[in-house]
Design a protein around this motif. Structure first.
Motif, PDB file in Angstrom:
ATOM      1  N   LYS A   1       1.024  -1.265  -0.198  1.00  0.00           N
ATOM      2  CA  LYS A   1      -0.003  -0.056  -0.187  1.00  0.00           C
ATOM      3  C   LYS A   1       0.672   1.226  -0.030  1.00  0.00           C
ATOM      4  N   SER A   2       2.460   1.133   0.091  1.00  0.00           N
ATOM      5  CA  SER A   2       3.128   1.919  -0.157  1.00  0.00           C
ATOM      6  C   SER A   2       2.981   3.225  -1.153  1.00  0.00           C
ATOM      7  N   SER A   3       2.403   4.840  -1.512  1.00  0.00           N
ATOM      8  CA  SER A   3       2.173   5.185  -2.219  1.00  0.00           C
ATOM      9  C   SER A   3       4.047   6.421  -2.301  1.00  0.00           C
ATOM     10  N   VAL A   4       4.611   6.045  -1.422  1.00  0.00           N
ATOM     11  CA  VAL A   4       6.110   6.407  -1.523  1.00  0.00           C
ATOM     12  C   VAL A   4       7.210   6.514  -3.000  1.00  0.00           C
ATOM     13  N   ARG A   5       7.779   6.357  -3.522  1.00  0.00           N
ATOM     14  CA  ARG A   5       8.419   6.777  -4.532  1.00  0.00           C
ATOM     15  C   ARG A   5       9.623   5.812  -4.548  1.00  0.00           C
ATOM     16  N   ASN A   6      10.282   5.163  -4.507  1.00  0.00           N
ATOM     17  CA  ASN A   6      11.267   3.614  -5.349  1.00  0.00           C
ATOM     18  C   ASN A   6      12.457   4.646  -4.531  1.00  0.00           C
ATOM     19  N   MET A   7      13.816   3.642  -4.343  1.00  0.00           N
ATOM     20  CA  MET A   7      14.729   4.661  -3.612  1.00  0.00           C
ATOM     21  C   MET A   7      15.354   5.336  -5.403  1.00  0.00           C
ATOM     22  N   THR A   8      16.577   5.578  -5.351  1.00  0.00           N
ATOM     23  CA  THR A   8      17.356   6.011  -5.664  1.00  0.00           C
ATOM     24  C   THR A   8      18.286   4.917  -6.277  1.00  0.00           C
ATOM     25  N   TRP A   9      19.610   5.019  -6.937  1.00  0.00           N
ATOM     26  CA  TRP A   9      20.378   4.350  -6.402  1.00  0.00           C
ATOM     27  C   TRP A   9      21.423   5.528  -5.503  1.00  0.00           C
ATOM     28  N   TRP A  10      21.871   6.965  -5.690  1.00  0.00           N
ATOM     29  CA  TRP A  10      22.400   7.053  -4.672  1.00  0.00           C
ATOM     30  C   TRP A  10      22.055   6.852  -3.497  1.00  0.00           C
ATOM     31  N   ASP A  11      20.135   7.199  -3.280  1.00  0.00           N
ATOM     32  CA  ASP A  11      19.491   7.243  -1.828  1.00  0.00           C
ATOM     33  C   ASP A  11      20.298   5.566  -0.868  1.00  0.00           C
ATOM     34  N   LEU A  12      20.670   4.262  -2.154  1.00  0.00           N
ATOM     35  CA  LEU A  12      21.057   3.065  -1.585  1.00  0.00           C
ATOM     36  C   LEU A  12      21.886   3.412  -0.735  1.00  0.00           C
ATOM     37  N   ALA A  13      23.210   3.803  -1.680  1.00  0.00           N
ATOM     38  CA  ALA A  13      24.836   4.228  -1.643  1.00  0.00           C
ATOM     39  C   ALA A  13      25.130   5.648   0.033  1.00  0.00           C
ATOM     40  N   PHE A  14      23.945   6.016   0.319  1.00  0.00           N
ATOM     41  CA  PHE A  14      24.212   6.620   1.271  1.00  0.00           C
ATOM     42  C   PHE A  14      22.962   6.237   2.665  1.00  0.00           C
ATOM     43  N   LEU A  15      22.364   4.954   2.325  1.00  0.00           N
ATOM     44  CA  LEU A  15      21.828   4.321   3.078  1.00  0.00           C
ATOM     45  C   LEU A  15      22.195   3.197   3.470  1.00  0.00           C
ATOM     46  N   GLY A  16      23.036   2.813   3.309  1.00  0.00           N
ATOM     47  CA  GLY A  16      24.074   1.529   2.861  1.00  0.00           C
ATOM     48  C   GLY A  16      25.077   1.956   3.388  1.00  0.00           C
ATOM     49  N   ASN A  17      25.822   3.015   2.851  1.00  0.00           N
ATOM     50  CA  ASN A  17      27.226   3.175   3.895  1.00  0.00           C
ATOM     51  C   ASN A  17      27.310   3.727   5.241  1.00  0.00           C
ATOM     52  N   MET A  18      26.394   5.445   5.070  1.00  0.00           N
ATOM     53  CA  MET A  18      26.363   6.215   5.976  1.00  0.00           C
ATOM     54  C   MET A  18      25.276   6.100   7.173  1.00  0.00           C
ATOM     55  N   VAL A  19      23.771   5.125   6.828  1.00  0.00           N
ATOM     56  CA  VAL A  19      23.019   4.697   7.766  1.00  0.00           C
ATOM     57  C   VAL A  19      23.608   3.219   8.254  1.00  0.00           C
ATOM     58  N   GLN A  20      23.091   2.084   7.535  1.00  0.00           N
ATOM     59  CA  GLN A  20      22.900   0.995   8.082  1.00  0.00           C
ATOM     60  C   GLN A  20      23.820   0.473   8.740  1.00  0.00           C
ATOM     61  N   ASN A  21      25.392   0.574   7.712  1.00  0.00           N
ATOM     62  CA  ASN A  21      26.299   0.416   7.945  1.00  0.00           C
ATOM     63  C   ASN A  21      26.710   0.523   9.011  1.00  0.00           C
ATOM     64  N   GLY A  22      26.850   1.886  10.181  1.00  0.00           N
ATOM     65  CA  GLY A  22      27.029   1.774  10.830  1.00  0.00           C
ATOM     66  C   GLY A  22      25.959   1.677  11.914  1.00  0.00           C
ATOM     67  N   THR A  23      25.292   1.045  11.676  1.00  0.00           N
ATOM     68  CA  THR A  23      24.262   0.163  12.637  1.00  0.00           C
ATOM     69  C   THR A  23      24.549  -1.026  13.134  1.00  0.00           C
ATOM     70  N   THR A  24      24.573  -1.703  11.854  1.00  0.00           N
ATOM     71  CA  THR A  24      24.924  -3.591  12.000  1.00  0.00           C
ATOM     72  C   THR A  24      25.582  -3.716  10.887  1.00  0.00           C
TER      73      THR A  24
END
Length: 706
Positions: free
Chosen positions: A311-334
């Motif tokens: 039911k989510s109506s928001v847009r898909n991630m971009t490639w750079w969204d994934l890069a920032f999320l993976g490197n700067m957020v998730q990698n620092g957490t997990t």
């Protein structure tokens, strides 16, 4: 590890120098000043260098195998992007887009490349094979220990006898004058073939994630930050936009551009393929996709997202969204987050590979990754990431990144421009003649990076502008040979084997060695380069998860202006987990630096590796460097950090002081008597980024963003 930052005002420096006879106001001390003989070198103006091979050339019309016209439906906007209607997204979760719309040109470009590759093989394949067989037999007969079988040299294969009469596939604007763009998924560049992207043409990467999936049978899924609950994503999960392995005399050239569109919303031609949304939900799971099913809402994602939400109506991630999320957020957490983003170009094993005059923009990951190339030439190439096209946000809200931030050079993560390195081993393999075809005979490659020229380029990107990656070593075990060695098999048409010269560097992490130095890097010549507004200038980086020896790196005639870190040499690059066998210790020595001028406020870090670091009984590996005419226009604006450094200095006005606590040995005395204008002329070193049409950043000139 103990470090001390030394920030001394010039009053203190003057007092310390006065005691050594190099006082700040009483005249110069000629014994401590060393200027070059003759005229002062002017950085950034050289147009001919006798120490380099001849400049590459574009093909002639007679050398073209096929000419492909852009579709009249694809017209680039003035900002460099395609309009949303060119390859539109479809609203909703798990909605497939039409391949004919989002990837209209891959098949016809690849077909032309395949046909050209087959023709090249038919014309010169036997000659190449015969030359390689003769060279290989001779090398085996010589039976030289610890030397890989290289086969015929790239120097020999550069001769006209080994080049086909027709070898180029040319992409041009539509003959009607309307239509200047191509959209393509991954392309395979055949041996002997040049992809020629003509002036005014842009080749865009498709936004279809499914097109880049490397191998779903082994879990290599593209467009994610994880591929399971505990396994991080990886660029190796994705096919590159342009790939080529086992090549002879191949090239990508032209005055056009390639735009990977790392800024663009990811779509899929497979309705079940999992995509991440900007609210962190996902459209499906890989587990369900592999069985042709749709996971129920609330199922935990296995691509780095939270849970499936139809039911989510928001847009898909971009490639750079994934890069920032993976490197700067998730990698620092997990600790295991990273992005599965496609690279623009990846080449493995080649003899004579050339990139010439092409503009490269907005890669989703690294731009160009060549490994094991004998005769790699990058000449007159422009890299600008992010370009103005990255800000063409259809929503018009000014916040392209998923977290609400506007794209900057520092948050488009892992967009290295050029990462040349060696391969992991020597090999004998058939050449690639098409996407699914090979040559009849096998050719030998020794796996080394050799005869590399990086000249007259303009680079601004979100990570390393150019980095020698010494992570792999094809040398026989126990040989003691470095993975990258600029003295290895140097060709007669150049003075040295690893040359980085006459380049203009803008934003990015500068010209680097590492951080992968574990296989060793040796004999590099880096001269006549300018850095303007770069995050780093000259850099060598490693850590004790990698280790390795870096030596005989020669820097000369360098201008650095407004750089955050003008000089950054550190063996403490990261805190990655150590190898199972224990730590590896970086060792940087025999580094020379001559005629380097730093303008504006900046930082300098010069560090070796401390003894007994982290509880390990390791010896000290001091940074060994000779610095001649290394000066700052405003030394009081330089923040200096030094430790475990053995420096020999002359004509240096940085506040370098011997310090037992930080284990610094300084041979020579810094002096304020140095006149920076007599060291190197930087008056013409800093130029506006060349106009490359629509991809120019924020207007007509680089300076316009100041």
């Amino acid at each position: 590890m103990q470090q001390t930052k030394i920030v001394l005002p010039m009053l203190v420096i003057a007092a310390s120098l006065a005691a050594c006879g190099g006082g700040g106001g009483g005249g110069s001390d000629a014994s401590k000043v060393s200027y070059s003989a003759g005229a002062v070198y002017q950085v950034g103006t050289t147009t001919f260098d006798p120490d380099l091979p001849a400049e590459p050339k574009l093909p002639t019309d007679a050398q073209v195998c096929a000419t492909l016209e852009a579709s009249p439906k694809l017209v680039r906007r003035p900002d460099g992007s395609l309009p949303p209607e060119a390859d539109p997204s479809k609203a909703g979760v798990a909605v497939a887009v039409d391949r004919a719309v989002v990837n209209p040109d891959q098949d016809r470009i690849q077909a032309a490349l395949n046909a050209c590759g087959a023709a090249v093989e038919a014309e010169v394949g036997a000659k190449i094979a015969a030359a390689d067989a003769a060279a290989t037999a001779s090398q085996k007969a010589a039976n030289v220990a610890n030397v890989n079988i290289a086969g015929v040299s790239g120097e020999e294969l550069a001769k006209p006898d080994y080049k086909a009469s027709k070898f180029a596939v040319r992409l041009v604007v539509n003959s009607s004058g309307v239509g200047d763009s191509f959209i393509s998924g991954p392309l395979t560049l055949p041996s002997g073939v040049t992809l020629w992207i003509d002036k005014g043409v842009t080749l865009y990467g498709t936004r279809d994630a499914a097109a880049y999936v490397a191998d779903k049978t082994t879990g290599k899924y593209c467009a994610n930050t994880a591929t399971s609950a505990t396994k991080a994503g990886s660029s190796s999960n994705c096919l590159p936009l342009i790939g080529g392995d086992n090549l002879v005399n191949s090239a990508v050239m032209g005055d056009g551009a390639i735009d990977s569109r790392g800024y663009a919303e990811i779509v899929t031609t497979d309705a079940l393929y999992p995509l991440m949304k900007v609210d962190m939900t996902c459209s499906n799971t890989y587990a369900a996709w592999l069985t042709g099913k749709k996971a129920a809402d609330g199922t935990s994602c296995d691509n780095g997202g939270t849970f499936v939400d139809s039911k989510s109506s928001v847009r898909n991630m971009t490639w750079w969204d994934l890069a920032f999320l993976g490197n700067m957020v998730q990698n620092g957490t997990t600790g295991y987050g990273s992005q599965s983003n496609f690279r623009m170009m990846v080449f493995n094993y080649a003899k004579n590979l050339t990139l010439y005059r092409i503009s490269l923009n907005n890669s989703a990951n690294f731009h160009v990754v060549p490994s094991g190339v004998d005769g790699l030439t990058v000449w007159g190439v422009k890299v600008q990431t992010p370009s103005l096209a990255a800000f063409a946000n259809p929503a018009g809200n000014g916040n392209p990144l998923y977290n609400g931030d506007t794209f900057t050079e520092d948050n488009v993560k892992n967009t290295d421009a050029f990462d040349p390195g060696s391969a992991s081993k020597a090999t004998s393999v058939a050449l690639t003649t098409g996407a699914t075809t090979k040559s009849a005979a096998k050719i030998s490659f020794d796996g080394y990076l050799k005869n590399f020229v990086f000249a007259y380029n303009y680079v601004s990107t979100g990570d390393d502008d150019m980095a020698f990656k010494g992570s792999q070593n094809p040398s026989p075990s126990g040989s003691g040979l470095p993975g990258i060695d600029g003295a290895r098999d140097v060709r007669a048409d150049r003075k040295a084997g690893m040359i980085v010269a006459h380049n203009h560097i803008y934003y990015g992490h500068g010209i680097s060695v590492g951080s992968e130095t574990n296989a060793g890097v040796k004999n590099l010549d880096i001269y006549d380069n300018s850095f303007w507004d770069s995050e780093e200038g000259l850099r060598i980086k490693s850590d004790y998860a990698r280790g390795g020896e870096v030596s005989n790196v020669r820097y000369k005639n360098i201008c650095i202006k407004e750089g955050l870190n003008a000089l950054l040499f550190t063996p403490y690059y990261s805190t990655k987990a150590l190898p199972a066998a224990g730590p590896l210790f970086p060792n940087f020595h025999d580094i020379t630096m001559e005629n380097v001028r730093i303008q504006g406020k900046s930082a300098v870090k010069l560090q070796g590796f401390q003894a007994n670091t982290g509880g390990y009984n390791n010896p000290q590996y001091p940074l060994g460097m000779t610095m001649t005419n290394v000066v700052a226009d405003s030394p009081d604006e330089i923040t200096l950090t030094t430790s475990d450094a053995n420096l020999t200095i002359k004509g240096v006005n940085l506040p370098l002081i011997a310090n037992a606590e930080n284990r610094n040995v300084i041979n020579g005395v810094p002096t304020k008597a140095v006149d920076p204008s007599k060291v190197v002329d930087c008056s013409k070193a800093y130029v506006d980024f060349p106009s490359i049409g629509a991809s120019n950043f924020f207007g007509s000139t680089w300076a316009s963003r100041k």
